[in-house]
Design an enzyme around this catalytic site. Structure first.
Site, PDB file in Angstrom:
ATOM      1  N   CYS A  68      -2.306   9.367   2.525  1.00 35.44           N
ATOM      2  CA  CYS A  68      -1.804   8.760   1.274  1.00 35.44           C
ATOM      3  C   CYS A  68      -2.632   9.161   0.067  1.00 35.44           C
ATOM      4  O   CYS A  68      -2.097   9.308  -1.034  1.00 35.44           O
ATOM      5  CB  CYS A  68      -1.758   7.249   1.413  1.00 35.44           C
ATOM      6  SG  CYS A  68      -3.322   6.524   1.911  1.00 35.44           S
ATOM      7  N   GLU A  89       0.886  -1.176   0.000  1.00 36.96           N
ATOM      8  CA  GLU A  89       0.000   0.000   0.000  1.00 36.96           C
ATOM      9  C   GLU A  89       0.916   1.216   0.000  1.00 36.96           C
ATOM     10  O   GLU A  89       1.436   1.614   1.042  1.00 36.96           O
ATOM     11  CB  GLU A  89      -0.902  -0.026   1.244  1.00 36.96           C
ATOM     12  CG  GLU A  89      -1.922  -1.152   1.251  1.00 36.96           C
ATOM     13  CD  GLU A  89      -3.045  -0.962   0.233  1.00 36.96           C
ATOM     14  OE1 GLU A  89      -3.251   0.174  -0.230  1.00 36.96           O
ATOM     15  OE2 GLU A  89      -3.708  -1.950  -0.114  1.00 36.96           O
TER      16      GLU A  89
END
Ligand code: NAD
Length: 453
Positions: A242, A208
């Protein structure tokens, strides 16, 4: 704020005193005992994890509980059942099943920006799937790492689920061990290191990662609504998210309207002196502050622009006259600075986005359905949210993950469970004479009659 307060009050960090080899060995022995596979055991551990959230609410970020523990609380029992697969005529008497095998010993490496949620959501999926887990929280958020290391052993089985704290050196040592699955959240360059380490043992990974998530804004959008949603995505956690919108692509005309609206919205949210606002957080470290504040020298500051190294404060800032080759456009910003790159139409925007690495998220603000479709059909990103930012992350029914340099694999909801199981294809045939007679054409001699069958 919580992280800072806890750091001040922090007692001695409780670390697992075992070596990485000892941790993985004991987790493997625990896995081989078979107890992580029992559905009752998994349910008990997940309920204990839920209890840990409830009993430590004051200490924890609430987000984790909201997001997806509920899914893993009991739904996993249904997901864990062998799945019936479709069969053709030749297999009409057989059973075709997909078993959900746990991989074994899983390593979960967390990031600092949402330190509890990003670490424990994958952990809950790995438990639900029946694995033993080694947890490595981020050392950049030491209070959260200490909380996880101190609290997990109080609630979960101590051999099956172990925490190892530490930074680069400790993680490097840990990565020499053989794991059966690695789930990593962090930046793309560290992702490459994790991938290389996993490759030595051919260990499957979920990565990720991050990247530059663009916003496309056109003049059909309601600018005030769009501005609020873009700035919310950029300012929450001071841009240290993110999937924060990284930069805006729009025409000069739309840019002017966006800037006007942004001035009003930021004033309404954070007042005349944003540094005094209790609703703006700080940059996580001096290094990150130095890295981000350099971007204030790119393009032209039209909104905000102040920074205070002492407090690691950076004001929400909008930059115009930014070129695709400027430093601010070369790496993920991960801070409250929003550059605008001008593009006149959808085709320009598509060319710009496709000329770069595939982003983790893409945000489209437009009421023009055919333009939205053109953007969706001609770009690739981990996920997309049309007419908002970040919110696609909140649906457990949508897989969350990157593509290309923004990551591989996806999780959330049932996808988290699926990440941590090997899908074992199983065909169970009957062993009787009638079934055998139906299949006799596969045996030699291959006579003309059999070949024409
Ligand atoms: P990071 O990559 O610096 O650190 C993540 C983890 O990797 C930490 O536990 C750290 O100890 C470990 N690590 C760091 N350097 C290492 C090395 N050389 N060898 C082995 N291990 C190492 O990431 P970060 O700064 O904590 O987080 C920010 C980044 O993570 C941003 O790029 C952001 O976009 C990304 N991120 C992605 C997601 C997502 O879900 N896709 C979520 C949050 C953050």
């Amino acid at each position: 704020k919580w992280e800072e307060n806890r750091s001040v009050k922090r007692k001695e960090v409780s670390t697992n005193m075992k070596t990485p080899g000892e941790i993985v060995h004991s987790a493997r022995i625990a896995f081989q005992s078979g107890r992580t596979k029992s559905l009752e055991f998994r349910e008990k551990q997940l309920r204990n994890l839920l209890r840990m959230y409830e009993e430590n609410e004051q200490e924890m970020l609430e987000a984790l509980k909201r997001f997806e523990q509920k899914q893993n609380g009991s739904d996993f029992k249904e997901w864990a059942q062998p799945e019936k697969a479709t069969r053709g005529l030749p297999n009409i008497m057989d059973e075709a099943l997909i078993y959900k095998d746990p991989y074994g010993v899983v390593l979960v490496i967390g990031a600092w920006n949402y330190p509890i949620q990003l670490t424990l959501i994958p952990v809950s999926g790995a438990i639900a799937a029946g694995n033993a887990v080694v947890i490595k929280p981020s050392e950049i958020s030491p209070a959260s790492a200490e909380f996880i290391a101190r609290t997990i052993p109080k609630y979960l089985d101590r051999e099956c689920y172990q925490v190892m704290c530490g930074g680069v050196a400790e993680t490097t040592e840990l990565l020499k061990e053989k794991f059966d699955y690695i789930f990593f959240t962090g930046n793309t360059s560290v992702g490459r290191i994790i991938h290389a380490a996993a490759n030595k043992h051919l260990t499957p990974v979920t990565l990720e990662l991050g990247g530059k998530s663009p916003v496309y804004l056109d003049d059909t959008a309601d600018i005030d609504v769009a501005t609020r949603r873009i700035l919310w995505g950029k300012c929450i956690n001071a841009g240290q998210t993110c999937i924060a919108p990284d930069y805006v692509l729009c025409s000069k005309q739309t840019e002017a309207k966006f800037i006007d609206s942004a001035r009003n919205v930021l004033q309404e949210w954070y007042g005349k002196d944003p540094q005094k606002s209790p609703d703006l957080c700080r940059i996580v470290s001096d290094n990150h502050f130095k890295r981000i504040s350099k971007f204030l020298f790119n393009g032209k500051i039209v909104v905000g622009g102040t920074a205070d190294a002492e407090e690691r404060f950076i004001e929400p800032t909008i930059l115009t006259d930014v070129d695709g080759t400027d430093p601010v456009m070369q790496e993920e910003i991960f801070g409250p600075i929003l550059p605008i790159v001008n593009c006149e139409n959808v085709d320009d925007a598509i060319k710009f986005i496709n000329g770069r690495e595939k982003p983790l998220a893409f945000y489209i603000f437009s009421k023009n359905k055919s333009q939205v479709d053109t953007l969706l059909e001609n770009t690739t990103s981990g996920g997309v949210c049309v007419n908002d930012t970040l919110m696609h992350l909140t649906l457990p029914s949508l897989p969350f993950g990157g593509v290309g340099t923004s990551g591989m694999g996806a999780y959330h909801g049932k996808y988290t469970f699926d990440t941590f199981v090997h899908k074992k294809s199983t065909l169970v045939k009957t062993l009787n004479k009638f079934g055998e007679s139906l299949q006799s054409s596969r045996y030699p001699p291959y006579t003309e009659k059999k070949l024409n069958f």
